[in-house]
Write a protein that holds these residues in place. Sequence first.
Motif, PDB file in Angstrom:
ATOM      1  N   GLU A 178       0.827  -1.208   0.000  1.00 13.27           N
ATOM      2  CA  GLU A 178       0.000   0.000   0.000  1.00 13.27           C
ATOM      3  C   GLU A 178       0.865   1.263   0.000  1.00 13.27           C
ATOM      4  O   GLU A 178       0.566   2.239  -0.700  1.00 13.27           O
ATOM      5  N   LEU A 179       1.944   1.251   0.763  1.00 10.45           N
ATOM      6  CA  LEU A 179       2.849   2.401   0.799  1.00 10.45           C
ATOM      7  C   LEU A 179       3.475   2.639  -0.578  1.00 10.45           C
ATOM      8  O   LEU A 179       3.556   3.778  -1.053  1.00 10.45           O
ATOM      9  N   CYS A 180       3.934   1.577  -1.219  1.00 10.89           N
ATOM     10  CA  CYS A 180       4.539   1.714  -2.549  1.00 10.89           C
ATOM     11  C   CYS A 180       3.502   2.172  -3.567  1.00 10.89           C
ATOM     12  O   CYS A 180       3.808   2.950  -4.478  1.00 10.89           O
ATOM     13  N   HIS A 181       2.284   1.677  -3.411  1.00 14.55           N
ATOM     14  CA  HIS A 181       1.199   2.069  -4.314  1.00 14.55           C
ATOM     15  C   HIS A 181       0.893   3.563  -4.162  1.00 14.55           C
ATOM     16  O   HIS A 181       0.792   4.296  -5.160  1.00 14.55           O
ATOM     17  N   GLN A 182       0.765   4.023  -2.916  1.00 12.78           N
ATOM     18  CA  GLN A 182       0.458   5.439  -2.694  1.00 12.78           C
ATOM     19  C   GLN A 182       1.640   6.347  -3.043  1.00 12.78           C
ATOM     20  O   GLN A 182       1.443   7.528  -3.318  1.00 12.78           O
ATOM     21  N   ALA A 183       2.854   5.782  -3.044  1.00 11.08           N
ATOM     22  CA  ALA A 183       4.032   6.553  -3.439  1.00 11.08           C
ATOM     23  C   ALA A 183       4.234   6.552  -4.950  1.00 11.08           C
ATOM     24  O   ALA A 183       5.214   7.104  -5.462  1.00 11.08           O
ATOM     25  N   ASN A 184       3.297   5.897  -5.683  1.00 13.62           N
ATOM     26  CA  ASN A 184       3.326   5.854  -7.153  1.00 13.62           C
ATOM     27  C   ASN A 184       4.586   5.183  -7.698  1.00 13.62           C
ATOM     28  O   ASN A 184       5.130   5.591  -8.721  1.00 13.62           O
ATOM     29  N   LEU A 185       5.026   4.143  -7.013  1.00 10.77           N
ATOM     30  CA  LEU A 185       6.173   3.374  -7.489  1.00 10.77           C
ATOM     31  C   LEU A 185       5.691   2.254  -8.409  1.00 10.77           C
ATOM     32  O   LEU A 185       4.536   1.837  -8.346  1.00 10.77           O
ATOM     33  N   LYS A 186       6.606   1.773  -9.240  1.00  7.39           N
ATOM     34  CA  LYS A 186       6.244   0.747 -10.234  1.00  7.39           C
ATOM     35  C   LYS A 186       6.640  -0.636  -9.708  1.00  7.39           C
ATOM     36  O   LYS A 186       7.831  -0.887  -9.472  1.00  7.39           O
ATOM     37  N   PHE A 187       5.656  -1.526  -9.561  1.00 13.84           N
ATOM     38  CA  PHE A 187       5.969  -2.833  -8.989  1.00 13.84           C
ATOM     39  C   PHE A 187       4.922  -3.874  -9.367  1.00 13.84           C
ATOM     40  O   PHE A 187       3.831  -3.550  -9.837  1.00 13.84           O
ATOM     41  N   SER A 188       5.309  -5.128  -9.151  1.00  9.96           N
ATOM     42  CA  SER A 188       4.395  -6.274  -9.226  1.00  9.96           C
ATOM     43  C   SER A 188       4.396  -6.947  -7.854  1.00  9.96           C
ATOM     44  O   SER A 188       5.208  -6.613  -6.986  1.00  9.96           O
ATOM     45  N   ILE A 189       3.508  -7.901  -7.681  1.00  6.08           N
ATOM     46  CA  ILE A 189       3.373  -8.594  -6.398  1.00  6.08           C
ATOM     47  C   ILE A 189       3.646 -10.085  -6.605  1.00  6.08           C
ATOM     48  O   ILE A 189       3.254 -10.649  -7.629  1.00  6.08           O
ATOM     49  N   ALA A 190       4.347 -10.691  -5.636  1.00  2.46           N
ATOM     50  CA  ALA A 190       4.605 -12.137  -5.681  1.00  2.46           C
ATOM     51  C   ALA A 190       4.104 -12.781  -4.398  1.00  2.46           C
ATOM     52  O   ALA A 190       4.391 -12.299  -3.290  1.00  2.46           O
ATOM     53  N   HIS A 191       3.336 -13.855  -4.541  1.00  2.00           N
ATOM     54  CA  HIS A 191       2.767 -14.536  -3.370  1.00  2.00           C
ATOM     55  C   HIS A 191       3.056 -16.034  -3.427  1.00  2.00           C
ATOM     56  O   HIS A 191       2.905 -16.673  -4.476  1.00  2.00           O
ATOM     57  N   CYS A 192       3.476 -16.592  -2.289  1.00  3.00           N
ATOM     58  CA  CYS A 192       3.736 -18.028  -2.176  1.00  3.00           C
ATOM     59  C   CYS A 192       2.642 -18.680  -1.331  1.00  3.00           C
ATOM     60  O   CYS A 192       2.383 -18.233  -0.206  1.00  3.00           O
ATOM     61  N   ASN A 193       2.053 -19.734  -1.858  1.00  2.00           N
ATOM     62  CA  ASN A 193       1.100 -20.541  -1.100  1.00  2.00           C
ATOM     63  C   ASN A 193       1.826 -21.820  -0.694  1.00  2.00           C
ATOM     64  O   ASN A 193       2.091 -22.688  -1.525  1.00  2.00           O
ATOM     65  N   PHE A 194       2.161 -21.930   0.596  1.00  2.00           N
ATOM     66  CA  PHE A 194       2.937 -23.076   1.069  1.00  2.00           C
ATOM     67  C   PHE A 194       2.066 -24.284   1.388  1.00  2.00           C
ATOM     68  O   PHE A 194       2.579 -25.330   1.771  1.00  2.00           O
ATOM     69  N   ARG A 195       0.747 -24.120   1.278  1.00  2.00           N
ATOM     70  CA  ARG A 195      -0.210 -25.219   1.472  1.00  2.00           C
ATOM     71  C   ARG A 195       0.012 -25.909   2.820  1.00  2.00           C
ATOM     72  O   ARG A 195      -0.022 -27.133   2.927  1.00  2.00           O
ATOM     73  N   LEU A 196       0.215 -25.095   3.861  1.00  2.00           N
ATOM     74  CA  LEU A 196       0.443 -25.631   5.203  1.00  2.00           C
ATOM     75  C   LEU A 196      -0.776 -25.481   6.098  1.00  2.00           C
ATOM     76  O   LEU A 196      -0.876 -26.160   7.124  1.00  2.00           O
ATOM     77  N   ARG A 197      -1.716 -24.582   5.738  1.00  2.00           N
ATOM     78  CA  ARG A 197      -2.842 -24.292   6.630  1.00  2.00           C
ATOM     79  C   ARG A 197      -4.187 -24.497   5.937  1.00  2.00           C
ATOM     80  O   ARG A 197      -5.177 -23.843   6.277  1.00  2.00           O
ATOM     81  N   GLY A 198      -4.205 -25.384   4.955  1.00  2.00           N
ATOM     82  CA  GLY A 198      -5.460 -25.746   4.297  1.00  2.00           C
ATOM     83  C   GLY A 198      -6.181 -24.567   3.691  1.00  2.00           C
ATOM     84  O   GLY A 198      -5.617 -23.803   2.897  1.00  2.00           O
ATOM     85  N   LYS A 199      -7.445 -24.391   4.076  1.00  2.00           N
ATOM     86  CA  LYS A 199      -8.272 -23.320   3.516  1.00  2.00           C
ATOM     87  C   LYS A 199      -7.711 -21.945   3.840  1.00  2.00           C
ATOM     88  O   LYS A 199      -7.882 -20.997   3.067  1.00  2.00           O
ATOM     89  N   ALA A 200      -7.036 -21.813   4.988  1.00  2.00           N
ATOM     90  CA  ALA A 200      -6.462 -20.523   5.355  1.00  2.00           C
ATOM     91  C   ALA A 200      -5.383 -20.102   4.351  1.00  2.00           C
ATOM     92  O   ALA A 200      -5.302 -18.931   3.956  1.00  2.00           O
ATOM     93  N   SER A 201      -4.561 -21.056   3.911  1.00  2.00           N
ATOM     94  CA  SER A 201      -3.533 -20.749   2.917  1.00  2.00           C
ATOM     95  C   SER A 201      -4.162 -20.331   1.591  1.00  2.00           C
ATOM     96  O   SER A 201      -3.714 -19.373   0.949  1.00  2.00           O
ATOM     97  N   ASP A 202      -5.214 -21.042   1.197  1.00  2.00           N
ATOM     98  CA  ASP A 202      -5.912 -20.677  -0.041  1.00  2.00           C
ATOM     99  C   ASP A 202      -6.590 -19.318   0.099  1.00  2.00           C
ATOM    100  O   ASP A 202      -6.665 -18.544  -0.859  1.00  2.00           O
ATOM    101  N   GLY A 203      -7.057 -19.016   1.322  1.00  2.00           N
ATOM    102  CA  GLY A 203      -7.658 -17.712   1.565  1.00  2.00           C
ATOM    103  C   GLY A 203      -6.649 -16.581   1.441  1.00  2.00           C
ATOM    104  O   GLY A 203      -6.965 -15.505   0.913  1.00  2.00           O
TER     105      GLY A 203
END
Length: 436
Positions: free
Chosen positions: A36-61
Amino acid sequence: MLEAFKNHIENFFPELLDTHFIIACSGGLDSTALVELCHQANLKFSIAHCNFRLRGKASDGDEAFVRDYAQKIEKEVFVTQFDTLSYVHQQKVSVQMAARELRYAWFDQLLKENKGTYLLTAHHANDNLETFIINLSRGTGIDGLTGIPAKINDIRRPLLPFTRQELESFAQVEKMEWREDGSNADAKYLRNKIRLEIIPKLNELHPTFSDNFKNTLDYLKQTETIASAYFEKLKKDLFVDKGDKFEIEIKKLKELHPLSTYLHGLFRAYGFKEMDNLEVLLDGLSGKQLSSSTNVLVKNRDVLILTSNVESKLNTQEYLITEEEVPLNLPLNLKFSVVPERYNNTDNVIFVQKSTLKYPLTVRKWKTGDYFYPIGLNRKKKLSKFFKDEKVDVLSKEETWLLCSEGQIVWVIGMRADHRFIVEDTAQDIIKIEFT
């Protein structure tokens, strides 16, 4: 906080102002606030997310949340899933270590694929304090007490000056949403125990503990910078560069006091942490050695020899050379040619009588019990005695290859040829063998 963050980026991370980078986002408070800080600062970026599949539905959430959030702010998102538990069983590491190795390997892959120039992680001031306490409890030098580096290779950590409380206040003001990981409240994990039980007690001792700690960390970093510069200068005086290794005179090391402190400063970068073992090595027998994950230290008479870990160099394979060709997969470069006359042998070129060679020839490492008839001596000599007389150090012996014919040593490659294969009849074919 937004203004403080923007000023911090301009002053300390100007490289992020005009390039596209990746933010590692779990969906938790810290990483979501960084996005959110980078977004409001108008910086250029992408997002990377890892799903480690350790907490079932919580990980998918968590994954669904990050995908939705990226879509909301119109940012590209990269998502991967890991079978973390299988990795734990295969590599025999903890869950935390497995998750770390898996995610950073994937992040590195994204950077290599030019998805971004840098990777940003959301480590903040509280993480710094937790790391400090962990390292302190395990025993460390000043390098382990200077906190998490703000920049290392392609990784950037712009939140280190900010506390979790500041991030939480920012999130509440902005009415942000984030995901809570239930495992963060489990005190069975060391870092959680420090966060939940130890740090609150420290804050009770002094109301300005957090600010005081930041100042202490700054002082330690300054001291570490001075110490590192001194040790680098000392290395230039003590470490004699021998190409693929360094030689360090033991007498000069022993003149340093306090010795263990100097040994730590000189050898920590090579993975050596047990200074008691290093001190014992100084007085050990020639040939004794210490290994780290990356390097080897060997005592050779009155010097220490430092080289990269030689396990990969200890090659027990034998290579066959037919009369028709020298194979391309040899561990060293040999060239065979028929010549009309012979000259004096050198370390890297020998001349042999072709009729004395019995193919296929063999290239292999030396073994205990090997012997040959060195030119100039004309009598049998054990290879171990030859190495000793020639003052060949332990590591160089391990890297020495032999050229053999029917089990007999033709040449200690790069050193000495065997008398039994010398050219005695120049009217017969002569083989020139070159080592390059």
